[in-house]
Design a protein around this motif. Sequence first.
Motif, PDB file in Angstrom:
ATOM      1  N   ALA A 265       0.700  -1.323  -0.299  1.00  0.00           N
ATOM      2  CA  ALA A 265      -0.181  -0.252   0.248  1.00  0.00           C
ATOM      3  C   ALA A 265       0.990   1.907   0.230  1.00  0.00           C
ATOM      4  N   ILE A 266       2.282   1.369   0.995  1.00  0.00           N
ATOM      5  CA  ILE A 266       3.013   2.605   0.491  1.00  0.00           C
ATOM      6  C   ILE A 266       3.180   2.802  -0.861  1.00  0.00           C
ATOM      7  N   ALA A 267       3.807   1.269  -1.271  1.00  0.00           N
ATOM      8  CA  ALA A 267       4.171   1.298  -2.532  1.00  0.00           C
ATOM      9  C   ALA A 267       3.462   2.249  -3.033  1.00  0.00           C
ATOM     10  N   ALA A 268       2.210   1.106  -3.173  1.00  0.00           N
ATOM     11  CA  ALA A 268       1.287   2.109  -3.985  1.00  0.00           C
ATOM     12  C   ALA A 268       1.242   4.006  -4.461  1.00  0.00           C
ATOM     13  N   LEU A 269       1.062   4.436  -2.800  1.00  0.00           N
ATOM     14  CA  LEU A 269       0.666   5.425  -3.068  1.00  0.00           C
ATOM     15  C   LEU A 269       2.264   6.677  -3.245  1.00  0.00           C
ATOM     16  N   HIS A 270       3.736   6.038  -3.447  1.00  0.00           N
ATOM     17  CA  HIS A 270       4.390   6.412  -3.922  1.00  0.00           C
ATOM     18  C   HIS A 270       4.410   6.942  -5.521  1.00  0.00           C
ATOM     19  N   ALA A 271       3.613   5.063  -6.388  1.00  0.00           N
ATOM     20  CA  ALA A 271       3.571   4.764  -7.729  1.00  0.00           C
ATOM     21  C   ALA A 271       2.677   5.579  -8.070  1.00  0.00           C
ATOM     22  N   ALA A 275       3.798  13.116  -9.500  1.00  0.00           N
ATOM     23  CA  ALA A 275       5.502  14.476  -9.134  1.00  0.00           C
ATOM     24  C   ALA A 275       5.560  13.662  -7.598  1.00  0.00           C
ATOM     25  N   ALA A 276       6.662  13.769  -7.276  1.00  0.00           N
ATOM     26  CA  ALA A 276       7.513  13.406  -5.817  1.00  0.00           C
ATOM     27  C   ALA A 276       6.579  14.683  -5.402  1.00  0.00           C
ATOM     28  N   GLU A 277       6.676  16.157  -4.994  1.00  0.00           N
ATOM     29  CA  GLU A 277       6.038  16.878  -4.342  1.00  0.00           C
ATOM     30  C   GLU A 277       4.011  16.805  -3.952  1.00  0.00           C
ATOM     31  N   GLU A 278       4.170  15.332  -4.770  1.00  0.00           N
ATOM     32  CA  GLU A 278       2.312  15.293  -4.974  1.00  0.00           C
ATOM     33  C   GLU A 278       2.024  14.520  -3.921  1.00  0.00           C
ATOM     34  N   THR A 279       3.230  13.345  -3.339  1.00  0.00           N
ATOM     35  CA  THR A 279       3.387  12.484  -2.640  1.00  0.00           C
ATOM     36  C   THR A 279       2.150  12.040  -1.863  1.00  0.00           C
ATOM     37  N   ASP A 280       1.458  11.713  -0.967  1.00  0.00           N
ATOM     38  CA  ASP A 280       0.283  12.062   0.150  1.00  0.00           C
ATOM     39  C   ASP A 280       0.594  11.017   0.904  1.00  0.00           C
TER      40      ASP A 280
END
Length: 390
Positions: A265-271, A275-280
């Motif tokens: 789930a963590i990997a899916a949120l990164h994917a 863009a990096a600055e839009e990561t939740d």
Amino acid sequence: MNGGLLRSLTPSVLAILVRRGADFAAAEDAVQDALVEAVRVWPVEQPRDPKGWLVTVAWRKFLDATRSDAARRRREDLVDEEPAPGPAPAADDTLQLYFLCAHPSLTPSSAVALTLRAVGGLTTRQIAQAYLVPEATMAQRISRAKRTVSGVRFDRHGDVATVLRVLYLVFNEGYSGDVDLAAEAIRLTRQLAAAIDHPEVRGLLALMLLHHARRAARTAPDGSLVPLAEQDRARWDTESIAEGVVILQAALARDRLGEFQAQAAIAALHADAPAAEETDWVQIVEWYDELARLTDSPVVRLNRAVAVGEADGPRAGLAALAELNDSLPRHTAVAAYLHERAGDLATAARLYAEAAKKAPNLAERDHLTRQAARLNASRLKRLKRLEGDT
């Protein structure tokens, strides 16, 4: 000669021999002898039933070896048990091989080697190259592992969690030699997912696919590491990401959360972030909280400190980090990153240099050394600029 076919048939043929009562070590030797025979014979005439052919030849090889070693009574019993030629059983006992190769009495490295040999169908030379050890050393390791599991009952219920950890160890080895262990781990986990209905198996498969999808962007042309935030997301494999997300969603819908599902789930949120600055990061912290609850792992809490630093600011991240033992692997590197984010470049540069000395591999050491040099150069430029202003 179809090497892929031989590799795909190897575990089921080995499982059939063990199911019939063959000792694991002797059965594995017999299967290897049968594979050598197949390489010699099949280019001229491939059998209509390749699996049945391998079972028949491997069983006869096993009987030949048994005749030279066993007592006469046992020898005659085995000969009487030889099945008539015909199609091989359709049942797939590969799952039992996973459990056997992940036996708790084996060390992790031996379990991984045996899994690659017995289930993955890799040769001793290939496994040795992948682990950068001499072939003789790997042969001894596999031989000891086979002796260890030889007396284990084949029909004993296995521990899925142990099997998954072995597969995760294989995946984390990445790529070396002429064997792509990450891809091999995905292949084996797909095989396991097809054989057993378990949400954590699917969670691990999703995690592997999501991590593997970023592989091409992880290194620069010169071989140096590229941090996640700096990766070119256009190089990520969107098909693997999409597949991983679908598999993860189906696993989470079972409402039996496990650590691999949480990691996925963590990997899916990164994917999912364009863009990096839009990561939740807020949601990532929540998943790390779940993961920490499931595992009580200091390493998970270390990664959580990074996420807290992104979600709530570097000072909050440093506060979370302060609760952890500074002897943890990569603790110093995390401290360096958070101090840099907090604007304390002198401390960050010093910590990056310290972390480089503790790095577990050359690529990571070089990356941390470059980070320290970058900050030191930046500080020097700032000092010169200030001197010029005065």
